[in-house]
Design a protein around this motif. Sequence first.
Motif, PDB file in Angstrom:
ATOM      1  N   ALA A 101    -134.432  45.356 -39.828  1.00 33.78           N
ATOM      2  CA  ALA A 101    -135.106  46.196 -38.961  1.00 33.78           C
ATOM      3  C   ALA A 101    -135.799  44.820 -38.036  1.00 33.78           C
ATOM      4  O   ALA A 101    -135.728  44.381 -36.795  1.00 33.78           O
ATOM      5  N   SER A 102    -136.551  43.715 -39.200  1.00 25.64           N
ATOM      6  CA  SER A 102    -137.192  42.554 -38.780  1.00 25.64           C
ATOM      7  C   SER A 102    -136.767  41.820 -38.559  1.00 25.64           C
ATOM      8  O   SER A 102    -136.913  41.048 -37.230  1.00 25.64           O
ATOM      9  N   THR A 103    -135.418  41.394 -38.926  1.00 26.92           N
ATOM     10  CA  THR A 103    -134.340  40.661 -38.788  1.00 26.92           C
ATOM     11  C   THR A 103    -134.319  40.330 -36.674  1.00 26.92           C
ATOM     12  O   THR A 103    -134.148  39.635 -35.825  1.00 26.92           O
ATOM     13  N   PHE A 104    -133.953  41.868 -36.609  1.00 27.84           N
ATOM     14  CA  PHE A 104    -133.392  42.334 -35.653  1.00 27.84           C
ATOM     15  C   PHE A 104    -134.450  42.344 -34.523  1.00 27.84           C
ATOM     16  O   PHE A 104    -134.149  41.708 -32.878  1.00 27.84           O
ATOM     17  N   ILE A 105    -135.703  42.558 -34.684  1.00 28.03           N
ATOM     18  CA  ILE A 105    -136.693  42.239 -33.749  1.00 28.03           C
ATOM     19  C   ILE A 105    -136.917  40.867 -33.514  1.00 28.03           C
ATOM     20  O   ILE A 105    -137.495  40.366 -32.119  1.00 28.03           O
ATOM     21  N   GLN A 106    -137.028  39.552 -34.618  1.00 23.55           N
ATOM     22  CA  GLN A 106    -137.456  38.325 -34.405  1.00 23.55           C
ATOM     23  C   GLN A 106    -136.291  37.942 -33.009  1.00 23.55           C
ATOM     24  O   GLN A 106    -136.256  37.252 -32.735  1.00 23.55           O
ATOM     25  N   PHE A 107    -134.701  38.369 -33.336  1.00 23.84           N
ATOM     26  CA  PHE A 107    -133.626  37.385 -32.954  1.00 23.84           C
ATOM     27  C   PHE A 107    -133.488  38.404 -31.443  1.00 23.84           C
ATOM     28  O   PHE A 107    -133.765  37.555 -30.417  1.00 23.84           O
ATOM     29  N   LEU A 108    -134.468  39.314 -31.447  1.00 23.31           N
ATOM     30  CA  LEU A 108    -134.488  39.943 -29.319  1.00 23.31           C
ATOM     31  C   LEU A 108    -135.844  38.958 -29.331  1.00 23.31           C
ATOM     32  O   LEU A 108    -135.591  38.633 -28.023  1.00 23.31           O
ATOM     33  N   VAL A 109    -137.169  38.864 -29.760  1.00 20.28           N
ATOM     34  CA  VAL A 109    -137.579  37.673 -29.279  1.00 20.28           C
ATOM     35  C   VAL A 109    -137.533  36.634 -29.131  1.00 20.28           C
ATOM     36  O   VAL A 109    -137.637  36.153 -28.038  1.00 20.28           O
ATOM     37  N   CYS A 110    -137.017  35.818 -29.851  1.00 21.93           N
ATOM     38  CA  CYS A 110    -136.073  34.351 -30.309  1.00 21.93           C
ATOM     39  C   CYS A 110    -135.410  34.807 -28.815  1.00 21.93           C
ATOM     40  O   CYS A 110    -135.378  33.629 -27.565  1.00 21.93           O
ATOM     41  N   LEU A 111    -134.491  35.575 -28.098  1.00 14.45           N
ATOM     42  CA  LEU A 111    -133.475  35.855 -27.224  1.00 14.45           C
ATOM     43  C   LEU A 111    -134.010  36.080 -25.975  1.00 14.45           C
ATOM     44  O   LEU A 111    -133.746  35.667 -24.968  1.00 14.45           O
ATOM     45  N   LEU A 112    -135.592  36.889 -25.818  1.00 12.85           N
ATOM     46  CA  LEU A 112    -136.082  37.142 -24.606  1.00 12.85           C
ATOM     47  C   LEU A 112    -136.725  35.426 -24.311  1.00 12.85           C
ATOM     48  O   LEU A 112    -137.226  35.015 -23.237  1.00 12.85           O
ATOM     49  N   PHE A 113    -136.977  35.102 -25.627  1.00 11.84           N
ATOM     50  CA  PHE A 113    -137.251  33.007 -25.287  1.00 11.84           C
ATOM     51  C   PHE A 113    -136.916  32.530 -24.327  1.00 11.84           C
ATOM     52  O   PHE A 113    -137.243  30.965 -24.481  1.00 11.84           O
ATOM     53  N   LEU A 114    -135.389  32.271 -24.858  1.00 11.81           N
ATOM     54  CA  LEU A 114    -134.452  31.723 -24.735  1.00 11.81           C
ATOM     55  C   LEU A 114    -134.268  31.946 -22.968  1.00 11.81           C
ATOM     56  O   LEU A 114    -133.973  31.156 -22.238  1.00 11.81           O
ATOM     57  N   GLY A 115    -134.576  33.440 -22.783  1.00  4.42           N
ATOM     58  CA  GLY A 115    -134.601  33.932 -21.331  1.00  4.42           C
ATOM     59  C   GLY A 115    -135.703  33.259 -21.085  1.00  4.42           C
ATOM     60  O   GLY A 115    -135.122  33.074 -19.262  1.00  4.42           O
ATOM     61  N   PHE A 116    -136.289  33.709 -21.032  1.00  5.08           N
ATOM     62  CA  PHE A 116    -137.771  32.763 -20.277  1.00  5.08           C
ATOM     63  C   PHE A 116    -137.215  31.291 -20.417  1.00  5.08           C
ATOM     64  O   PHE A 116    -137.806  30.993 -18.792  1.00  5.08           O
ATOM     65  N   PHE A 117    -137.195  30.285 -20.838  1.00  3.59           N
ATOM     66  CA  PHE A 117    -137.066  28.733 -21.016  1.00  3.59           C
ATOM     67  C   PHE A 117    -135.999  29.097 -20.191  1.00  3.59           C
ATOM     68  O   PHE A 117    -136.094  28.398 -18.954  1.00  3.59           O
ATOM     69  N   ILE A 118    -135.446  29.099 -20.049  1.00  5.10           N
ATOM     70  CA  ILE A 118    -133.561  29.477 -19.104  1.00  5.10           C
ATOM     71  C   ILE A 118    -134.154  29.353 -17.305  1.00  5.10           C
ATOM     72  O   ILE A 118    -134.207  29.119 -16.317  1.00  5.10           O
ATOM     73  N   SER A 119    -135.390  30.644 -17.609  1.00 10.20           N
ATOM     74  CA  SER A 119    -135.689  31.197 -16.212  1.00 10.20           C
ATOM     75  C   SER A 119    -136.440  30.038 -15.350  1.00 10.20           C
ATOM     76  O   SER A 119    -136.567  29.369 -14.193  1.00 10.20           O
ATOM     77  N   LEU A 120    -137.260  29.819 -16.821  1.00 13.37           N
ATOM     78  CA  LEU A 120    -138.635  28.634 -16.257  1.00 13.37           C
ATOM     79  C   LEU A 120    -137.563  27.150 -15.506  1.00 13.37           C
ATOM     80  O   LEU A 120    -138.093  26.812 -14.715  1.00 13.37           O
ATOM     81  N   VAL A 121    -136.618  26.830 -16.063  1.00 10.35           N
ATOM     82  CA  VAL A 121    -136.469  25.226 -15.898  1.00 10.35           C
ATOM     83  C   VAL A 121    -134.852  25.596 -14.768  1.00 10.35           C
ATOM     84  O   VAL A 121    -135.248  24.499 -14.204  1.00 10.35           O
ATOM     85  N   TRP A 122    -135.057  26.880 -14.863  1.00  6.82           N
ATOM     86  CA  TRP A 122    -134.395  27.274 -13.346  1.00  6.82           C
ATOM     87  C   TRP A 122    -135.126  26.809 -12.306  1.00  6.82           C
ATOM     88  O   TRP A 122    -134.605  26.858 -11.416  1.00  6.82           O
ATOM     89  N   GLN A 123    -136.355  28.000 -12.642  1.00 11.26           N
ATOM     90  CA  GLN A 123    -136.791  28.094 -11.001  1.00 11.26           C
ATOM     91  C   GLN A 123    -137.596  26.982 -10.774  1.00 11.26           C
ATOM     92  O   GLN A 123    -138.344  26.342  -9.716  1.00 11.26           O
ATOM     93  N   TYR A 124    -138.030  25.463 -11.108  1.00  9.17           N
ATOM     94  CA  TYR A 124    -138.634  24.504 -10.969  1.00  9.17           C
ATOM     95  C   TYR A 124    -137.094  23.160 -11.612  1.00  9.17           C
ATOM     96  O   TYR A 124    -137.092  22.024 -11.869  1.00  9.17           O
ATOM     97  N   LYS A 125    -135.825  23.416 -11.585  1.00 11.38           N
ATOM     98  CA  LYS A 125    -134.540  22.499 -11.479  1.00 11.38           C
ATOM     99  C   LYS A 125    -134.919  21.183 -10.756  1.00 11.38           C
ATOM    100  O   LYS A 125    -135.108  20.408 -11.053  1.00 11.38           O
ATOM    101  N   GLU A 126    -134.888  21.641  -9.521  1.00 11.71           N
ATOM    102  CA  GLU A 126    -135.478  19.954  -8.450  1.00 11.71           C
ATOM    103  C   GLU A 126    -136.368  19.473  -8.985  1.00 11.71           C
ATOM    104  O   GLU A 126    -136.574  18.431  -9.375  1.00 11.71           O
ATOM    105  N   ALA A 127    -137.667  19.745  -9.538  1.00 12.36           N
ATOM    106  CA  ALA A 127    -138.361  18.679  -9.965  1.00 12.36           C
ATOM    107  C   ALA A 127    -138.473  18.094 -11.547  1.00 12.36           C
ATOM    108  O   ALA A 127    -138.397  17.070 -11.539  1.00 12.36           O
ATOM    109  N   LEU A 128    -137.260  18.856 -12.243  1.00 12.56           N
ATOM    110  CA  LEU A 128    -136.766  18.432 -13.394  1.00 12.56           C
ATOM    111  C   LEU A 128    -136.285  17.589 -13.728  1.00 12.56           C
ATOM    112  O   LEU A 128    -135.517  16.612 -14.163  1.00 12.56           O
ATOM    113  N   PHE A 129    -135.258  17.818 -12.384  1.00 13.04           N
ATOM    114  CA  PHE A 129    -133.687  16.889 -12.144  1.00 13.04           C
ATOM    115  C   PHE A 129    -133.416  16.062 -11.568  1.00 13.04           C
ATOM    116  O   PHE A 129    -133.865  16.143 -10.144  1.00 13.04           O
TER     117      PHE A 129
END
Length: 166
Positions: free
Chosen positions: A138-166
Motif C-alpha cells: 500500500a505504501s509503495t502504491f501511494i508513493q507511485f501515485l504521488v510520483c505519477l501526479l508529479f509527472l503529470g504536473f511537470f508535463i502540464s507546466l512544460v505544456w503551459q510554458y512551451k513557447e518560452a521553454l523551446f
Amino acid sequence: MDVLLLSIGFICILIGILGSLLPVLPGPGISWAGIALLYLTNAIPANYWILGITLSITIIISVLDYVIPAKGTKYFGGSKYGIWGTNIGLIIGILTPIPFGFLIGPFLGAFVGELFFDSKNHSRAIKAATGSFIGFLASTFIQFLVCLLFLGFFISLVWQYKEALF
C-alpha cells in the motif's frame, strides 16, 4: 540553460517513479527535485506555494512509507514485537544485498517479532507478517501515485510554458 534544467528535471521525475517502486531510492523526493528544477528555469515563474505544498506532500509520503507497514502489522493482529520486527526487517532488507530484500525484510521481521512474542502461535505470526507485506505494498502504491501526479504536473507546466521553454 533552460533546456538543460528541463532535461535534468524530467530525468529526476523518471528516476523518482522508479524510486517509488524500489525503496533504495527516495522516489517522491527525487520527483519533487525534478519539479523544483523546472521552477529554476527562466521561462517558468517561481511559485513558492506550489513548491511548498508539493514538498509537504513529499515529506508526509516519505514518513508514511515507514509508518504504513507497521500499521498493517498492527491491523492484522500483530503485537508491538511484530511492529518492531517490521521496522527492523525493513531497514535490514534495504541495507542487505539480497534480491527483493525490501519485500522479504518486513515480512520476516514481523514474523520473527511475533514469534518472539508468542513462539507457539505461528498463525498469528503469519497473519501479522501478511499485514506488514500488505502495508508495504500500500505504501509503495501511494508513493507511485504521488510520483505519477508529479509527472503529470511537470508535463502540464512544460505544456503551459512551451513557447518560452523551446
